[in-house]
Design a protein around this motif. Structure first.
Motif, mmCIF file in Angstrom:
data_model
loop_
_atom_site.group_PDB
_atom_site.id
_atom_site.type_symbol
_atom_site.label_atom_id
_atom_site.label_comp_id
_atom_site.label_asym_id
_atom_site.label_seq_id
_atom_site.Cartn_x
_atom_site.Cartn_y
_atom_site.Cartn_z
ATOM 1 N N GLU A 31 0.819 -1.220 0.000
ATOM 2 C CA GLU A 31 0.000 0.000 0.000
ATOM 3 C C GLU A 31 0.857 1.277 0.000
ATOM 4 O O GLU A 31 0.870 2.049 0.957
ATOM 5 C CB GLU A 31 -0.966 -0.020 1.184
ATOM 6 N N PRO A 32 1.539 1.546 -1.100
ATOM 7 C CA PRO A 32 2.473 2.671 -1.156
ATOM 8 C C PRO A 32 1.869 4.033 -0.849
ATOM 9 O O PRO A 32 2.544 4.902 -0.291
ATOM 10 C CB PRO A 32 2.981 2.627 -2.602
ATOM 11 N N PHE A 33 0.596 4.248 -1.209
ATOM 12 C CA PHE A 33 0.009 5.582 -1.065
ATOM 13 C C PHE A 33 -0.813 5.754 0.220
ATOM 14 O O PHE A 33 -1.496 6.778 0.366
ATOM 15 C CB PHE A 33 -0.876 5.899 -2.270
ATOM 16 N N TYR A 34 -0.764 4.808 1.141
ATOM 17 C CA TYR A 34 -1.621 4.884 2.317
ATOM 18 C C TYR A 34 -1.349 6.147 3.134
ATOM 19 O O TYR A 34 -2.277 6.876 3.512
ATOM 20 C CB TYR A 34 -1.433 3.632 3.173
ATOM 21 N N ALA A 35 -0.097 6.438 3.417
ATOM 22 C CA ALA A 35 0.224 7.623 4.225
ATOM 23 C C ALA A 35 -0.222 8.902 3.516
ATOM 24 O O ALA A 35 -0.769 9.817 4.148
ATOM 25 C CB ALA A 35 1.719 7.669 4.529
ATOM 26 N N CYS A 36 -0.012 8.983 2.204
ATOM 27 C CA CYS A 36 -0.443 10.155 1.439
ATOM 28 C C CYS A 36 -1.955 10.327 1.517
ATOM 29 O O CYS A 36 -2.470 11.453 1.652
ATOM 30 C CB CYS A 36 -0.021 10.014 -0.020
ATOM 31 N N TYR A 37 -2.660 9.226 1.408
ATOM 32 C CA TYR A 37 -4.123 9.224 1.476
ATOM 33 C C TYR A 37 -4.608 9.769 2.821
ATOM 34 O O TYR A 37 -5.523 10.603 2.872
ATOM 35 C CB TYR A 37 -4.593 7.793 1.242
ATOM 36 N N LEU A 38 -3.991 9.325 3.894
ATOM 37 C CA LEU A 38 -4.408 9.793 5.216
ATOM 38 C C LEU A 38 -4.086 11.270 5.411
ATOM 39 O O LEU A 38 -4.886 12.016 5.999
ATOM 40 C CB LEU A 38 -3.727 8.953 6.301
ATOM 41 N N ARG A 39 -2.938 11.707 4.937
ATOM 42 C CA ARG A 39 -2.601 13.136 5.070
ATOM 43 C C ARG A 39 -3.574 14.003 4.287
ATOM 44 O O ARG A 39 -3.968 15.083 4.740
ATOM 45 C CB ARG A 39 -1.168 13.383 4.588
ATOM 46 N N ALA A 40 -3.990 13.540 3.112
ATOM 47 C CA ALA A 40 -4.872 14.334 2.264
ATOM 48 C C ALA A 40 -6.304 14.360 2.778
ATOM 49 O O ALA A 40 -6.997 15.376 2.642
ATOM 50 C CB ALA A 40 -4.840 13.800 0.834
ATOM 51 N N CYS A 83 -7.630 0.748 -4.022
ATOM 52 C CA CYS A 83 -8.249 1.647 -5.002
ATOM 53 C C CYS A 83 -8.713 2.953 -4.375
ATOM 54 O O CYS A 83 -8.630 4.018 -5.006
ATOM 55 C CB CYS A 83 -9.426 0.942 -5.671
ATOM 56 N N GLN A 84 -9.212 2.897 -3.130
ATOM 57 C CA GLN A 84 -9.719 4.110 -2.494
ATOM 58 C C GLN A 84 -8.620 5.111 -2.177
ATOM 59 O O GLN A 84 -8.902 6.271 -1.876
ATOM 60 C CB GLN A 84 -10.510 3.757 -1.228
ATOM 61 N N HIS A 85 -7.362 4.704 -2.260
ATOM 62 C CA HIS A 85 -6.258 5.635 -2.015
ATOM 63 C C HIS A 85 -6.025 6.582 -3.190
ATOM 64 O O HIS A 85 -5.336 7.596 -3.036
ATOM 65 C CB HIS A 85 -4.964 4.866 -1.741
ATOM 66 N N MET A 86 -6.569 6.256 -4.375
ATOM 67 C CA MET A 86 -6.255 7.026 -5.582
ATOM 68 C C MET A 86 -7.167 8.239 -5.726
ATOM 69 O O MET A 86 -7.948 8.369 -6.662
ATOM 70 C CB MET A 86 -6.338 6.110 -6.796
ATOM 71 N N ILE A 87 -7.061 9.131 -4.768
ATOM 72 C CA ILE A 87 -7.863 10.348 -4.755
ATOM 73 C C ILE A 87 -7.188 11.428 -5.595
ATOM 74 O O ILE A 87 -6.064 11.246 -6.090
ATOM 75 C CB ILE A 87 -8.052 10.837 -3.303
#
Length: 261
Positions: A31-40, A83-87
């Protein structure tokens, strides 16, 4: 080869990551983008502070790294994506440089599992809408088909059958029902040699687990292989039933294209 495996939560995605790691020639990324997703989003996920602290990189930096050469000794990189991380704000240009595969699971089963771990679940949390959108986008780009500016288009079955670069779809229920057959079929579709080692892994945490593993991976840490075939669909309380009903058309849409053993 770089493989991007797209799913939502509670989709057998961690077990499948473990299977590829067990090959011996594959480096995996959880899950490479998990941290980015939470910050956003500012969502109050379990261990959100720890997750963000563990990976301070920007979305652009991560997208750059997703194109990198595999670590020494690995000829395959396997990226487990939610998939839900791709905001908005998460780059997608790197997706042209990977083989995109879509892991699906019936929404009743997803919600029964996810709802036990996370309160106030929404349709957006489980990634079904986003998965269908990403699938359509990849299909259109791979086959030079114009997208639908109003939203997700409907790919006809004839378009899919005639396509030379259709993305792969696999169903977690099929994997659990026939792990050997489905891993063989998936490897063949990817152009990889099949390795029986993919059916087993050691119990316990793995060095490549995300820092969120203590919350979400308890069951898979007890496993040493894929669980057996699933039984009847679970009963859901009314709020989760409504979400499942909304998610089901997106699951059904991708299920039309799933790989058979």
């Amino acid at each position: 080869m770089r493989i991007a495996m797209w799913s939502g939560p509670r989709n057998l995605s961690t077990a499948l990551m473990y299977a590829f790691a067990a090959r011996g020639d594959c480096a995996v990324w959880d899950e490479p983008f998990y941290a980015c997703y939470l910050r956003a989003t500012g969502l109050a996920h379990p261990m959100a502070v720890e997750i963000m602290a563990a990976d301070p990189r920007s979305p652009a930096e991560i997208a750059h790294d997703l194109r990198r050469v595999a670590p020494e000794g690995a000829r395959i990189t396997y990226q487990k994506h939610m998939c839900q991380h791709m905001i908005d704000g998460i780059p997608r240009d790197w997706m042209s440089d990977v083989v995109n595969v879509f892991l699906i699971r019936h929404p009743d089963r997803v919600l029964a599992s996810f709802g036990a771990k996370y309160a106030d679940v929404t349709l957006q949390d489980i990634g079904f809408v986003q998965q269908a959108e990403i699938f359509e986008s990849v299909f259109q780009k791979n086959n030079a088909i114009a997208g639908n500016p109003a939203g997700i288009s409907l790919i006809s079955e004839s378009e899919f059958q005639q396509a030379k670069n259709a993305p792969l779809v696999i169903d977690s229920a099929d994997i659990r029902a026939d792990p050997d057959g489905m891993m063989r079929a998936l490897c063949k579709a990817l152009g990889l040699d099949y390795r029986p080692e993919m059916l087993n892994w050691p119990a316990g945490p793995k060095p490549y687990d995300g820092v969120w593993a203590p919350v979400w991976y308890e069951a898979v840490h007890r496993s040493t292989g894929f669980a057996g075939a699933e039984g009847p669909l679970p009963e859901l309380p009314a709020p989760l039933r409504a979400i499942s009903d909304a998610a089901l058309p997106y699951y059904d849409r991708l299920a039309r294209y799933k790989l058979a053993p």
